[in-house]
Every structure is written in C-alpha cells, then in structure tokens.
Design an enzyme around this catalytic site. Structure first.
Site, PDB file in Angstrom:
ATOM      1  N   ASP A  13     -55.401  45.822  -4.336  1.00  0.00           N
ATOM      2  CA  ASP A  13     -55.129  44.838  -5.291  1.00  0.00           C
ATOM      3  C   ASP A  13     -56.340  44.436  -5.855  1.00  0.00           C
ATOM      4  OD1 ASP A  13     -52.478  45.025  -4.386  1.00  0.00           O
ATOM      5  OD2 ASP A  13     -52.892  43.804  -2.816  1.00  0.00           O
ATOM      6  N   LYS A  16     -56.836  47.544 -10.463  1.00  0.00           N
ATOM      7  CA  LYS A  16     -56.966  48.784 -10.900  1.00  0.00           C
ATOM      8  C   LYS A  16     -56.076  49.201 -11.950  1.00  0.00           C
ATOM      9  CE  LYS A  16     -55.919  50.575  -6.731  1.00  0.00           C
ATOM     10  NZ  LYS A  16     -55.999  49.492  -5.865  1.00  0.00           N
ATOM     11  N   GLY A  40     -48.603  48.709  -6.107  1.00  0.00           N
ATOM     12  CA  GLY A  40     -47.879  47.914  -7.292  1.00  0.00           C
ATOM     13  C   GLY A  40     -48.924  47.836  -8.201  1.00  0.00           C
ATOM     14  N   HIS A  41     -48.950  48.070  -9.399  1.00  0.00           N
ATOM     15  CA  HIS A  41     -49.784  47.705 -10.365  1.00  0.00           C
ATOM     16  C   HIS A  41     -49.259  47.055 -11.455  1.00  0.00           C
ATOM     17  CE1 HIS A  41     -51.989  51.755  -9.174  1.00  0.00           C
ATOM     18  NE2 HIS A  41     -52.548  50.548  -8.571  1.00  0.00           N
ATOM     19  N   GLN A 228     -54.127  51.522  -3.182  1.00  0.00           N
ATOM     20  CA  GLN A 228     -54.528  50.648  -1.958  1.00  0.00           C
ATOM     21  C   GLN A 228     -56.254  50.655  -2.216  1.00  0.00           C
ATOM     22  OE1 GLN A 228     -52.163  53.515  -0.762  1.00  0.00           O
ATOM     23  NE2 GLN A 228     -50.788  51.952  -1.504  1.00  0.00           N
TER      24      GLN A 228
HETATM   25  P1  IMP Z   1     -47.814  50.361   4.324  1.00  0.00           P
HETATM   26  O1  IMP Z   1     -48.797  51.172   3.513  1.00  0.00           O
HETATM   27  O2  IMP Z   1     -46.694  49.970   3.753  1.00  0.00           O
HETATM   28  O3  IMP Z   1     -47.813  51.243   5.549  1.00  0.00           O
HETATM   29  O4  IMP Z   1     -48.730  49.239   4.867  1.00  0.00           O
HETATM   30  C1  IMP Z   1     -50.056  49.476   5.516  1.00  0.00           C
HETATM   31  C2  IMP Z   1     -50.947  48.432   5.274  1.00  0.00           C
HETATM   32  O5  IMP Z   1     -51.462  48.364   3.806  1.00  0.00           O
HETATM   33  C3  IMP Z   1     -50.277  46.903   5.222  1.00  0.00           C
HETATM   34  O6  IMP Z   1     -51.293  45.899   5.456  1.00  0.00           O
HETATM   35  C4  IMP Z   1     -50.010  46.688   3.781  1.00  0.00           C
HETATM   36  O7  IMP Z   1     -49.985  45.396   3.126  1.00  0.00           O
HETATM   37  C5  IMP Z   1     -51.271  47.293   3.080  1.00  0.00           C
HETATM   38  N1  IMP Z   1     -50.877  47.945   1.703  1.00  0.00           N
HETATM   39  C6  IMP Z   1     -50.244  49.011   1.459  1.00  0.00           C
HETATM   40  N2  IMP Z   1     -50.270  49.259   0.224  1.00  0.00           N
HETATM   41  C7  IMP Z   1     -50.885  48.266  -0.395  1.00  0.00           C
HETATM   42  C8  IMP Z   1     -51.492  47.810  -1.634  1.00  0.00           C
HETATM   43  O8  IMP Z   1     -51.061  48.755  -2.716  1.00  0.00           O
HETATM   44  N3  IMP Z   1     -52.099  46.888  -2.178  1.00  0.00           N
HETATM   45  C9  IMP Z   1     -52.473  46.145  -0.764  1.00  0.00           C
HETATM   46  N4  IMP Z   1     -52.329  46.322   0.303  1.00  0.00           N
HETATM   47  C10 IMP Z   1     -51.248  47.631   0.529  1.00  0.00           C
END
Ligand code: IMP
Length: 433
Positions: A13, A16, A40-41, A228
């Site tokens: 977040d 990007k 999510g962008h 991420q």
């Molecule tokens: P998962 O990727 O849904 O398995 O989540 C694992 C961890 O990564 C959690 O703490 C989520 O909040 C974090 N996470 C996954 N995708 C994002 C993203 O795009 N932005 C911020 N945190 C993310």
C-alpha cells in the site's frame, strides 16, 4: 535500461498504483508478478477512481501489453469482473491482456479455508489478518503440486480430477476448521463456473514467459509491477505475518520466467509515513488520535478489504531492509502531502536492542517486540504546492525532510508525489534511462 521492477518497500500500500501508472508512459509491457486479488491498486485518472486487484496498474494506457505472470494466483471471476470494469472505460479493448497459462487458479475452497483459518485464529489470537482471498491455500496447493492452473480451465476432465483430488484431502480440513464440507452439487457448480470463466478468459491466455522474453529481446521497455511489499515476502519478511509469495524484486524474475541479468533497475516505493494491514510487528505504529489523523488524511483503508490500515511514522531501518532485499537502485516517495499540517513529523532512524544500535529492524519476532525505535523529529509544514516540479519548490521543512530521508535510506529518489493526481508529481529521474 529496458527492464525495470517496481516494488513496495515495506508492508504494501505504498502508492505503487500511481507510480506504475506514471512509469507506464515509457513502458511497452507491464507485468504483474506474484500474489493475486489480495492486492488493490487505486488509480485516480482525470479525477475518476479505478481500483484494480489483478490487472496491472499500467492498464490505464491503452495499447500497452499487460501481463499476469505464471507466479500469480488468479481468481478467475475477479479477473473477469475487472476486465469488464476496464472495458466500460474503453480500456483493454485491443487484446492487451495476457494471462500466463501456468498461473494458479483460486477456487472457492481456497477462500473458504483462508476465512475459516482466520476465524479460528481470531479466537486463539493467532490470526495473520489475511485478506481472505484464498492466497495462502492456493499457494499451498501449488507447493504440494496439486494446484489447478489456468491451462487446466480448458480441460474439463483434468479440472474435475484435480478438484476431486484436492477436496478429498481438504474436506476433512474444512470440517476440522469448523466449516461445512461442500456438497457434490456445490462442487459441480464450482467446476461449471471455473470452466465458464476459463472459456471467457481463453482469448487472454498464453505463454507469458516467452511473450516477456521476446519483448526484452526486441529492446522494448518492460515494467514489472510488484504487489504487497518487501517485508511481506514469504522468505524474507516478518514471518509468519507475511503473504505467501515472493514480493521482493527477485520474485519478478521467478514469476515471469526471465533471468536476473535482464533487469536494469529496481524502484522501491515508500510512503512518507508507514502503514500496515493485518497482524504483525509495526514498532512505529501510532495509536489513538495521531494514528487516526494519518489514516483519515491519507485515506488509509484497504482497497481490497476496506480494513482501516495501521498507521505510523516512517521506519528507516525497515526501508533500508527492503532496499537491501530488493537491490533498489532508486526510491519513489509518495503521499508527502498527507503529512502537511502536522506541527512535528518523526522518523525512526535506528533501533536499540540490548544496548546496541541497529540500522535494520531485528527479524526475530521476540527481538522486534523488545527493540526500541530511535526517532528524529522534524518541524512540520503547511499545504504543499501541487504544482511543485522540483524538490526546491517545496516548503523548507518538507524539503529538509525529503533530503534527510533520501540520505539516511542510502538510495536516491527518482520521484516525489505531492498529491494523488498524475500531475502532482516531482519527477527526478526516468528509471528507463
Ligand atoms: P494474504 O496475502 O491475503 O494471505 O495476507 C497475508 C498478509 O499480507 C496480511 O497481513 C495482509 O493484510 C497482507 N497483505 C496482502 N496483500 C496486501 C496488500 O496488497 N497490501 C497490504 N497488505 C497486504
């Protein structure tokens, strides 16, 4: 420099979407690598918002090739909805999208298990705080060599066989986690839906690795868009509070199937402050009013889940770690405008642990809980001029902040964003030159 990788420097977040959108002006191909609809962008183009989860942010430039690499885990229905959303805006009308046939598919049982584990974790205090998009379970299936890939969506018998074999193992797990194992009818519906999605996606699928390699071979500009952030990397992040893919720059090569020698530059994105979603260490987190202020000013609510993001001061040791893990050659600083109006701005410059000063955060969870952030404080500044085109156009305290971060991070800035719109950007270096 024809191949550039863009990565989030910390926990995702970092903004990007805007940076990739800007860099895409100079790119021919934009490749999303790793993860799935957990990302999510949010893009603001001419004042209109577009949120993408799977399609690269570069989509807003018609005619540029948009690739989803083989290392991704793709929810076919989310992708179809996103394609439709883009097409209502006149985007992706010219066959720009290519989905790797080797990418894995997220099926309803992956999301079910992800959610059940999180519910159970919430009761035991061990939740990861995932996005519940089925990311972890889909990567588990891949590592167990039982996954369903995009190519399997075109083969009904193979898909049926794979789903049956998976559910044979997973039905007891679903029951163990307190869920209800799917009925035969439900499974049949899941398969029919997946096959229908496969038919709809067929025109967009192909050999992504060769496509990208040919583009590189022709000297085209290829931009890799990380999802991420580096500290959510499965191997190098704050395990177990991480995602299930390789979010560092090396993951781009792995996901897209290109060699590391092709890469010319790695741009890290960092906000002027820090945020994190989900559980896990965040030593510079601000609680109460101070955190709420940043959250509201920065619109820090998850683009995927709507969850409020945890907000805090910029953590330079964490930034240095991200820069090291990804071999960053430059940094883009985003959301500097969000800090406007504060009387004082702080930055964590180091950690102290057992009497020693550390320039990167300790990675062991027990150590990081004990480590004490050391802060430096800066006088605040008022509203930034949205027409700023040079760091010299910024108010003196904001300039001092930017220059100190750049020096202490040890990586030069290529861009400073002073507002959400494309035009509100100080461009310092073109990563492709
Ligand atoms: P998962 O990727 O849904 O398995 O989540 C694992 C961890 O990564 C959690 O703490 C989520 O909040 C974090 N996470 C996954 N995708 C994002 C993203 O795009 N932005 C911020 N945190 C993310």
């Amino acid at each position: 420099m024809s191949v550039v990788i863009v990565v989030g420097a910390q926990w995702g977040d970092e903004g990007k979407g805007k940076v990739v959108d800007l860099f895409t002006e100079r790119a021919d191909v934009v490749v999303r690598y790793g993860g799935g609809a957990n990302a999510g962008h949010t893009l603001v183009i001419d004042g209109r918002k577009l949120v993408t989860h799977l399609v690269p942010s570069g989509v807003c430039h018609p005619g540029k090739s948009c690739v989803l690499g083989d290392g991704m885990v793709i929810d076919p229905q989310v992708l179809l909805d996103e394609i439709a959303q883009c097409q209502t805006r006149g985007l992706l009308m010219r066959g720009e999208l290519l989905v790797g046939l080797g990418a894995h598919v997220i099926l309803p049982y992956h999301k079910l298990i992800d959610g059940l584990r999180e519910d159970r974790g919430a009761q035991t205090g061990r939740a990861i705080g995932t996005t519940r998009r089925g990311i972890g379970p889909a990567y588990e299936a891949k590592a167990a060599r039982k996954g369903v890939r995009v190519r399997d969506l075109a083969k009904p018998a193979r898909l049926r066989e794979l789903v049956a074999a998976n559910l044979d193992e997973l039905a007891p797990l679903i029951a163990h986690l307190g869920g209800v194992a799917p009925s035969a009818q439900e499974v049949e519906r899941w398969i029919d839906d997946a096959l229908a999605a496969g038919r709809a996606l067929a025109q967009h699928t192909g050999d992504a690795s060769r496509h990208v390699a040919h583009a590189i071979g022709r000297g085209q500009h290829v931009l890799f868009e990380g999802a991420q952030g580096c500290l959510l990397d499965l191997d190098h992040g704050t395990y177990p509070y991480v995602t299930s893919s390789s979010t560092v720059a090396a993951g781009a090569c792995q996901s897209a199937g290109i060699g590391p020698t092709a890469v010319g530059a790695v741009v890290g994105i960092t906000k002027a402050y820090a945020t994190r979603v989900g559980a896990g260490p965040f030593p510079t987190e601000l609680h109460g009013e101070a955190g709420d202020r940043l959250r509201v000013a920065g619109g820090e609510f998850g683009a995927t889940t709507g969850r409020p993001r945890r907000c805090g001061w910029l953590d330079l040791p964490a930034l240095r770690m991200g820069a090291r893990l990804s071999g960053m050659t430059s940094l883009a600083l985003t959301k500097l405008d969000v800090l406007a109006g504060l009387s004082e701005v702080s930055v964590c410059v180091a950690y102290r642990l057992d009497g020693k000063e550390l320039d990167e955060p300790p990675i062991d969870l027990d150590d990081i809980a004990r480590a004490e952030p050391i802060y430096a404080s800066f006088p605040g500044w008022g509203t930034l001029p949205s027409a700023a085109r040079d760091v010299a156009d910024l108010p003196a305290p904001a300039r001092a902040y930017v220059e100190t971060i750049e020096r202490m991070a040890g990586v030069p800035f290529c861009l400073v964003s002073v507002g959400p719109d494309r035009s509100e950007t100080i461009r310092l270096r073109d990563p492709f030159s």
